[in-house]
Design a protein around this motif. Sequence first.
Motif, PDB file in Angstrom:
ATOM      1  N   VAL A 100      49.543 -22.603  -5.807  1.00  0.00           N
ATOM      2  CA  VAL A 100      48.553 -21.814  -5.087  1.00  0.00           C
ATOM      3  C   VAL A 100      47.989 -22.678  -3.954  1.00  0.00           C
ATOM      4  CG1 VAL A 100      46.300 -20.692  -5.231  1.00  0.00           C
ATOM      5  CG2 VAL A 100      47.979 -20.359  -7.051  1.00  0.00           C
ATOM      6  N   SER A 101      47.973 -22.149  -2.747  1.00  0.00           N
ATOM      7  CA  SER A 101      47.457 -22.880  -1.587  1.00  0.00           C
ATOM      8  C   SER A 101      45.987 -22.540  -1.375  1.00  0.00           C
ATOM      9  CB  SER A 101      48.270 -22.529  -0.336  1.00  0.00           C
ATOM     10  OG  SER A 101      49.623 -22.904  -0.498  1.00  0.00           O
ATOM     11  N   VAL A 102      45.180 -23.600  -1.171  1.00  0.00           N
ATOM     12  CA  VAL A 102      43.733 -23.430  -0.963  1.00  0.00           C
ATOM     13  C   VAL A 102      43.353 -24.147   0.332  1.00  0.00           C
ATOM     14  CG1 VAL A 102      41.431 -23.830  -1.893  1.00  0.00           C
ATOM     15  CG2 VAL A 102      43.344 -23.332  -3.446  1.00  0.00           C
ATOM     16  N   PRO A 103      42.856 -23.447   1.358  1.00  0.00           N
ATOM     17  CA  PRO A 103      42.414 -24.118   2.596  1.00  0.00           C
ATOM     18  C   PRO A 103      41.039 -24.766   2.398  1.00  0.00           C
ATOM     19  CG  PRO A 103      42.100 -21.763   2.773  1.00  0.00           C
ATOM     20  CD  PRO A 103      42.760 -21.987   1.459  1.00  0.00           C
ATOM     21  N   LEU A 104      40.818 -25.871   3.091  1.00  0.00           N
ATOM     22  CA  LEU A 104      39.567 -26.626   2.951  1.00  0.00           C
ATOM     23  C   LEU A 104      39.202 -27.218   4.301  1.00  0.00           C
ATOM     24  CD1 LEU A 104      37.713 -27.334   0.503  1.00  0.00           C
ATOM     25  CD2 LEU A 104      38.814 -29.572   0.470  1.00  0.00           C
ATOM     26  N   GLY A 105      37.911 -27.215   4.611  1.00  0.00           N
ATOM     27  CA  GLY A 105      37.452 -27.785   5.873  1.00  0.00           C
ATOM     28  C   GLY A 105      37.461 -29.303   5.855  1.00  0.00           C
TER      29      GLY A 105
ATOM     30  N   VAL B 106      47.410 -32.680  -1.226  1.00  0.00           N
ATOM     31  CA  VAL B 106      47.218 -32.238   0.152  1.00  0.00           C
ATOM     32  C   VAL B 106      48.597 -31.865   0.702  1.00  0.00           C
ATOM     33  CG1 VAL B 106      46.411 -32.857   2.447  1.00  0.00           C
ATOM     34  CG2 VAL B 106      45.213 -33.727   0.424  1.00  0.00           C
ATOM     35  N   ALA B 107      48.768 -30.592   1.047  1.00  0.00           N
ATOM     36  CA  ALA B 107      50.071 -30.103   1.493  1.00  0.00           C
ATOM     37  C   ALA B 107      50.195 -30.057   3.002  1.00  0.00           C
ATOM     38  CB  ALA B 107      50.322 -28.702   0.923  1.00  0.00           C
TER      39      ALA B 107
ATOM     40  N   GLU C   4      41.769 -27.024   9.674  1.00  0.00           N
ATOM     41  CA  GLU C   4      41.550 -27.117   8.238  1.00  0.00           C
ATOM     42  C   GLU C   4      42.725 -27.848   7.612  1.00  0.00           C
ATOM     43  OE1 GLU C   4      41.344 -23.005   7.360  1.00  0.00           O
ATOM     44  OE2 GLU C   4      43.525 -22.720   7.364  1.00  0.00           O
ATOM     45  N   MET C   5      42.515 -28.281   6.373  1.00  0.00           N
ATOM     46  CA  MET C   5      43.604 -28.851   5.588  1.00  0.00           C
ATOM     47  C   MET C   5      43.890 -27.918   4.409  1.00  0.00           C
ATOM     48  SD  MET C   5      41.544 -32.037   3.895  1.00  0.00           S
ATOM     49  CE  MET C   5      39.836 -31.885   3.361  1.00  0.00           C
ATOM     50  N   VAL C   6      45.135 -27.971   3.927  1.00  0.00           N
ATOM     51  CA  VAL C   6      45.596 -27.066   2.878  1.00  0.00           C
ATOM     52  C   VAL C   6      45.942 -27.895   1.649  1.00  0.00           C
ATOM     53  CG1 VAL C   6      47.292 -25.332   2.205  1.00  0.00           C
ATOM     54  CG2 VAL C   6      46.494 -25.432   4.567  1.00  0.00           C
TER      55      VAL C   6
ATOM     56  N   LEU D 103      34.761 -22.149   1.724  1.00  0.00           N
ATOM     57  CA  LEU D 103      36.112 -21.981   2.272  1.00  0.00           C
ATOM     58  C   LEU D 103      36.031 -21.655   3.753  1.00  0.00           C
ATOM     59  CD1 LEU D 103      37.701 -19.881  -0.601  1.00  0.00           C
ATOM     60  CD2 LEU D 103      38.009 -22.310  -0.146  1.00  0.00           C
ATOM     61  N   PRO D 104      36.973 -22.111   4.545  1.00  0.00           N
ATOM     62  CA  PRO D 104      36.931 -21.833   5.990  1.00  0.00           C
ATOM     63  C   PRO D 104      36.962 -20.336   6.269  1.00  0.00           C
ATOM     64  CG  PRO D 104      38.554 -23.526   5.483  1.00  0.00           C
ATOM     65  CD  PRO D 104      38.127 -22.952   4.173  1.00  0.00           C
TER      66      PRO D 104
END
Length: 435
Positions: A315-320, A352-353, A359-361, A397-398
Amino acid sequence: MTIVLLVFASILAPAHVALAQDDGRATVRLDGRSLFRVGAGQDPGAAVRARRIETRLAGLLQDPATIRPAEVRPHPEGLSVVVAGVPVAIVLPSDAEAAGLAPGILAERWAAAVDAALSQAATRRLSAGARFLTEIQVSIIGAAARLGESAIFVVPRALAAVLVVATFWAIARLLRFGLRTLFSRIVEDVTVESLVKQVVYYAVIGLGLVIAADAFGFSPEAVVTGLGLTGLALGFALRDILSNFVSGILLLWLRPFKIGDQVQVGDAEGTVERIELRATLIRAYDGRVVLVPNAEVFTSRIVNNTADPVRRGSVSVPLGYGDDLRQATAVLEAAARSAEGVLADQPVAVRVAELGTAEMVLDVTFWADSRRRAFGETSSAVRAASVEALRRAGIGLPNPDLRLLAPQDAEVWASLLGPPHDRPPQPGDALPPAR
């Protein structure tokens, strides 16, 4: 089983009677009237010999005035029936033996039959018009007579062959039902059950077809020889069917998947419901049925999603970039472990993908049941748990619809964009509107 054998014997009995009646002889006719029957003799066959006698009799009718009473004369092969010097037919010892009469008596009977038939035929041809009508009538009567004679031998054989096929079809279905009942108690592998049932079913049907061909009058050796002569043509004509048949046997034998597995074959994806010798039935996830030819299945890339009972998901989660990465990683890992359906004895990892411009994913990997429905529900539960856990931890979340633009020289922009009373008027400033 005893009852089945008795029924089978009663079915084959008419076939043997029909075979006994067909003694290899042919009927000689004139104007559709049956005169006598002849055997094969030295000719290629009884039918050829009968047609030759009919041709000689028809030749005599071309000039009815020359017809004389038939005579019986000696012949090197037996006795000859002669009409106006033309040897019409030869009575062979085999003909007398088949009729159960002495050669002389049989020859006299043939001569009498020829005399009567020629006399009637000559009377019908007294004029050209009568001859024309007679020829038409004779052709129709002769064709109907030959058809009826053939039906006497063919129809019983055909009925016997149909009954044999029906009996073996019933036996094959009974065996398939018995094997299904037996395997349901001793073997749990439905793929092995399907292989054995189909092989036994088609083997019994094939045996029934061979016996039916014998009941119809075809020798099994002749059938095999005929198939050998036409094998090349049949191979080209039925190459797709044979390819699917062989591929089906190999699929059931090698078992790259079994019934109940969720697979992807080309564009088809779903649950394998049945593996037949011609095609594989796949039930798509939307309920549609897809029949994929076995040759295509065997030569395509097969993805078996349920070959193992567990499967790893992500599962991909975006993060600031402004959020605490260590805290977010710990929160997401704990949330994934607590999600319903995630296997507790398998590892959960957060990595970290991707590093994007805004943002980072992070990828949250976990292990769950490999079946599609359970895997999809577990993935959804991990996403929901991740969002709730980040909100409780104060990590937002962004939002793609909100962007903060921060200028590099904030004080300069603030002095330029501030209210007019905060600085003295400068040349070029616009004057306030007059009241």
